[in-house]
Write a protein that holds these residues in place. Structure first.
Motif, PDB file in Angstrom:
ATOM      1  N   ASP A   1      52.555  44.574  42.388  1.00 31.69           N
ATOM      2  CA  ASP A   1      52.320  45.360  43.594  1.00 31.69           C
ATOM      3  C   ASP A   1      51.479  46.596  43.277  1.00 31.69           C
ATOM      4  O   ASP A   1      50.555  46.933  44.021  1.00 31.69           O
ATOM      5  N   LEU A   2      51.796  47.264  42.175  1.00 32.67           N
ATOM      6  CA  LEU A   2      51.029  48.448  41.757  1.00 32.67           C
ATOM      7  C   LEU A   2      49.563  48.096  41.518  1.00 32.67           C
ATOM      8  O   LEU A   2      48.647  48.770  42.022  1.00 32.67           O
ATOM      9  N   ASN A   3      49.309  47.053  40.763  1.00 29.04           N
ATOM     10  CA  ASN A   3      47.930  46.708  40.413  1.00 29.04           C
ATOM     11  C   ASN A   3      47.131  46.195  41.601  1.00 29.04           C
ATOM     12  O   ASN A   3      45.916  46.400  41.675  1.00 29.04           O
ATOM     13  N   TRP A   4      47.803  45.532  42.535  1.00 29.79           N
ATOM     14  CA  TRP A   4      47.093  45.068  43.726  1.00 29.79           C
ATOM     15  C   TRP A   4      46.558  46.262  44.508  1.00 29.79           C
ATOM     16  O   TRP A   4      45.402  46.290  44.914  1.00 29.79           O
ATOM     17  N   THR A   5      47.407  47.262  44.706  1.00 28.75           N
ATOM     18  CA  THR A   5      46.986  48.465  45.421  1.00 28.75           C
ATOM     19  C   THR A   5      45.904  49.208  44.652  1.00 28.75           C
ATOM     20  O   THR A   5      44.893  49.640  45.219  1.00 28.75           O
ATOM     21  N   ALA A   6      46.103  49.369  43.343  1.00 29.55           N
ATOM     22  CA  ALA A   6      45.126  50.091  42.523  1.00 29.55           C
ATOM     23  C   ALA A   6      43.774  49.381  42.524  1.00 29.55           C
ATOM     24  O   ALA A   6      42.719  50.027  42.605  1.00 29.55           O
ATOM     25  N   ALA A   7      43.775  48.069  42.433  1.00 31.22           N
ATOM     26  CA  ALA A   7      42.519  47.324  42.416  1.00 31.22           C
ATOM     27  C   ALA A   7      41.763  47.492  43.724  1.00 31.22           C
ATOM     28  O   ALA A   7      40.547  47.679  43.736  1.00 31.22           O
ATOM     29  N   ARG A   8      42.466  47.418  44.825  1.00 34.17           N
ATOM     30  CA  ARG A   8      41.795  47.554  46.108  1.00 34.17           C
ATOM     31  C   ARG A   8      41.192  48.952  46.266  1.00 34.17           C
ATOM     32  O   ARG A   8      40.092  49.109  46.789  1.00 34.17           O
ATOM     33  N   TYR A   9      41.924  49.963  45.801  1.00 39.36           N
ATOM     34  CA  TYR A   9      41.411  51.325  45.963  1.00 39.36           C
ATOM     35  C   TYR A   9      40.284  51.645  44.993  1.00 39.36           C
ATOM     36  O   TYR A   9      39.224  52.137  45.389  1.00 39.36           O
ATOM     37  N   TYR A  10      40.482  51.363  43.710  1.00 38.06           N
ATOM     38  CA  TYR A  10      39.502  51.788  42.712  1.00 38.06           C
ATOM     39  C   TYR A  10      38.213  50.956  42.737  1.00 38.06           C
ATOM     40  O   TYR A  10      37.230  51.331  42.104  1.00 38.06           O
TER      41      TYR A  10
ATOM     42  N   ALA B   1      39.914  47.345  34.126  1.00 37.33           N
ATOM     43  CA  ALA B   1      39.491  45.956  34.295  1.00 37.33           C
ATOM     44  C   ALA B   1      38.159  45.950  35.031  1.00 37.33           C
ATOM     45  O   ALA B   1      37.899  46.822  35.862  1.00 37.33           O
ATOM     46  N   ARG B   2      37.324  44.990  34.709  1.00 30.88           N
ATOM     47  CA  ARG B   2      36.037  44.844  35.386  1.00 30.88           C
ATOM     48  C   ARG B   2      36.271  44.025  36.658  1.00 30.88           C
ATOM     49  O   ARG B   2      36.555  42.825  36.610  1.00 30.88           O
ATOM     50  N   LEU B   3      36.153  44.687  37.796  1.00 29.07           N
ATOM     51  CA  LEU B   3      36.420  44.056  39.080  1.00 29.07           C
ATOM     52  C   LEU B   3      35.251  44.299  40.030  1.00 29.07           C
ATOM     53  O   LEU B   3      34.483  45.240  39.847  1.00 29.07           O
ATOM     54  N   ARG B   4      35.140  43.459  41.028  1.00 24.29           N
ATOM     55  CA  ARG B   4      34.010  43.554  41.962  1.00 24.29           C
ATOM     56  C   ARG B   4      34.428  44.236  43.263  1.00 24.29           C
ATOM     57  O   ARG B   4      35.546  44.035  43.748  1.00 24.29           O
ATOM     58  N   ARG B   5      33.525  45.007  43.820  1.00 24.56           N
ATOM     59  CA  ARG B   5      33.762  45.677  45.088  1.00 24.56           C
ATOM     60  C   ARG B   5      33.788  44.672  46.242  1.00 24.56           C
ATOM     61  O   ARG B   5      33.076  43.665  46.223  1.00 24.56           O
TER      62      ARG B   5
ATOM     63  N   ILE C   1      42.181  40.656  52.039  1.00 23.76           N
ATOM     64  CA  ILE C   1      41.165  40.015  51.197  1.00 23.76           C
ATOM     65  C   ILE C   1      40.467  41.034  50.296  1.00 23.76           C
ATOM     66  O   ILE C   1      39.957  40.689  49.236  1.00 23.76           O
ATOM     67  N   GLN C   2      40.472  42.304  50.697  1.00 23.87           N
ATOM     68  CA  GLN C   2      39.916  43.343  49.828  1.00 23.87           C
ATOM     69  C   GLN C   2      40.548  43.337  48.456  1.00 23.87           C
ATOM     70  O   GLN C   2      39.893  43.636  47.459  1.00 23.87           O
ATOM     71  N   GLY C   3      41.833  43.047  48.403  1.00 28.93           N
ATOM     72  CA  GLY C   3      42.554  43.084  47.136  1.00 28.93           C
ATOM     73  C   GLY C   3      42.497  41.795  46.355  1.00 28.93           C
ATOM     74  O   GLY C   3      43.077  41.701  45.275  1.00 28.93           O
ATOM     75  N   GLU C   4      41.813  40.796  46.876  1.00 27.77           N
ATOM     76  CA  GLU C   4      41.773  39.495  46.233  1.00 27.77           C
ATOM     77  C   GLU C   4      40.378  39.224  45.677  1.00 27.77           C
ATOM     78  O   GLU C   4      39.451  38.943  46.434  1.00 27.77           O
ATOM     79  N   GLN C   5      40.232  39.306  44.392  1.00 24.67           N
ATOM     80  CA  GLN C   5      38.925  39.197  43.752  1.00 24.67           C
ATOM     81  C   GLN C   5      38.265  37.831  43.939  1.00 24.67           C
ATOM     82  O   GLN C   5      37.042  37.729  43.939  1.00 24.67           O
ATOM     83  N   THR C   6      39.053  36.791  44.102  1.00 20.06           N
ATOM     84  CA  THR C   6      38.483  35.440  44.154  1.00 20.06           C
ATOM     85  C   THR C   6      38.661  34.767  45.502  1.00 20.06           C
ATOM     86  O   THR C   6      38.299  33.599  45.662  1.00 20.06           O
ATOM     87  N   GLN C   7      39.193  35.480  46.492  1.00 18.69           N
ATOM     88  CA  GLN C   7      39.433  34.857  47.781  1.00 18.69           C
ATOM     89  C   GLN C   7      38.149  34.791  48.593  1.00 18.69           C
ATOM     90  O   GLN C   7      37.491  35.799  48.838  1.00 18.69           O
ATOM     91  N   GLN C   8      37.814  33.608  49.030  1.00 16.64           N
ATOM     92  CA  GLN C   8      36.609  33.427  49.839  1.00 16.64           C
ATOM     93  C   GLN C   8      36.896  33.706  51.313  1.00 16.64           C
ATOM     94  O   GLN C   8      38.040  33.600  51.769  1.00 16.64           O
TER      95      GLN C   8
END
Length: 428
Positions: free
Chosen positions: A145-154, A268-272, A318-325
């Motif tokens: 839960d923490l990382n999902w929120t952090a990924a979407r924000y950062y 982590a290397r993540l996409r906007r 979907i913002q928090g999902e790196q691979t969701q189409q």
């Protein structure tokens, strides 16, 4: 809506909590309501509620938009479906978040969405922390839960938009709409860590929350000045300056150990998230694509300016999902067809947290669980799905106040857009 009605508990609830469900869910609805009732009891104890007040949960079958819901005073309606729509962890985190709204204090000056950083930020901060504290989820579920929120924000290109600009763009841009939740949560994590460090563990965010709640119960209408007063009393003038910078758009970054001894900060290397065209389109009554970005994933997939988007399109999860189409059903020249693409843009370094080795017997939670707390439930990664909004997340009029505030029953206002914790398998 049709089907049999079940209720929990079987006898009259002495603690005020009750629940009901419609239809035949794929999960054990009675067990879910028992879990939720136990969490409600912990909330009552934490907030010093000595006289039981009624709180009801109604679970309703919805084959179209499973996981959505609506908040009422001292009640919440959430929906389920089949398959992924019956995700138990998703429903749990929704209920944990929404029940917290019933107990928490609210800043109401300034009014409306400009103060949603407080109400929604607090609920997001506590939605997994309290079940984790009370032994109702495990460390991995908390970390997810923490990382999902952090990924979407950062990864958000809107991470530093000033809070004063949130109301004007709240409905027009999902990246703005999620700021009160995500940025608010991470800011509160910095305050919680600072309090624990300065007091040697005697104080935490709980201390300030309960102090503000006492002030509210005494009849005060809380304002930002009340929060600043608590910061100055417990942390000093620099904390007030940091808060004002946060409102101006400063990006909060919790310390590596802010979430306990079992977790450490990493990158982590993540996409906007990148929709590929004007975000306002999805909140309009007739969704016609405009301002298509050349070279974007949407453009490369075949989306064109002037295309009409036939169906609502949820975006907050979907913002928090790196691979969701994202699949758009389009109408062009009288022909209806679908286009699917990955709504992602540039790759950036995003803050995350990871598990680290600890000595045997080390408690991962920052607080000692009450003696009566139940052991951690074995559950998949937590997900939270929202009530809807104009872009397809929920009906435009829900019985909630601005961004999760709960007004008197019967007061109908445009609800906060449904945010949800979408895990690997769930798609909203």
């Amino acid at each position: 809506m049709a089907g049999p009605i079940g209720t929990w508990p079987a006898a009259h609830a002495q603690d005020g909590f009750f629940g009901a469900w419609q239809g035949r869910p794929a999960f054990d609805a009675g067990a879910l309501l028992a879990w939720t009732g136990a969490l409600h009891g912990h909330y009552r104890q934490m907030f010093g509620q000595t006289r039981p007040a009624p709180y009801g949960v109604f679970l309703r079958y919805n084959p179209i938009n499973a996981g959505g819901g609506v908040g009422l005073r001292n009640a919440f309606v959430t929906t389920f479906g089949t398959g992924r729509g019956a995700d138990l962890a998703s429903i749990r985190i929704t209920l944990a978040h929404e029940m917290f709204h019933t107990f928490q204090p609210y800043i109401t000056r300034p009014e409306g969405l400009e103060s949603s950083w407080f109400g929604e930020g607090l609920a997001t901060f506590y939605q997994a922390r309290l079940p984790f504290r009370f032994g109702m989820i495990d460390a991995d579920a908390f970390l997810h839960d923490l990382n999902w929120t952090a990924a979407r924000y950062y990864t958000s290109a809107m991470a530093s938009v000033p809070n004063a600009q949130v109301p004007a763009r709240f409905w027009a841009d999902t990246r703005i709409r999620t700021l009160p939740y995500d940025r608010g949560m991470l800011y509160f994590a910095t305050v919680d860590h600072a309090l624990r460090k300065k007091s040697g563990g005697r104080e935490s965010l709980d201390t300030l929350v309960l102090a503000l709640l006492a002030r509210q119960k005494a009849g005060a209408a809380l304002a930002n000045a009340d929060w600043e007063d608590q910061l100055a009393r417990h942390l000093g003038p620099q904390a007030v300056a940091d808060f004002r910078a946060f409102l101006d758009g400063a990006v909060p970054l919790p310390a590596s150990d802010a979430f306990g001894p079992c977790f450490a900060r990493t990158t982590a290397r993540l996409r906007r998230y990148d929709l590929g065209f004007a975000t306002d389109v999805l909140a309009e009554p007739k969704r016609v694509v405009r301002s298509l970005v050349p070279g974007s994933a949407a453009a490369l997939a075949g989306v064109r300016d002037g295309d009409e988007i036939v169906d609502p399109v949820p975006q907050d999860g979907i913002q928090g999902e790196q691979t969701q189409q994202l699949t758009l059903r389009l109408r062009r020249d009288g022909r209806v067809f679908t286009v699917t693409y990955l709504p992602r843009g540039e790759t950036v370094d995003a803050w995350q947290w990871q598990r680290v080795p600890v000595a045997p017997g080390t408690a991962c939670t920052l607080e000692k669980a009450p003696a009566h707390a139940r052991p951690a439930a074995s559950a998949p990664a937590l997900r939270r799905r929202p009530a809807s909004c104009p872009d397809g997340n929920a009906p435009a009029a829900n019985r909630t106040g601005n961004a999760g505030h709960h007004p008197p029953q019967g007061h109908v206002r445009r609800a906060d857009c449904g945010l949800y914790r979408a895990g690997r398998g769930y798609r909203g």
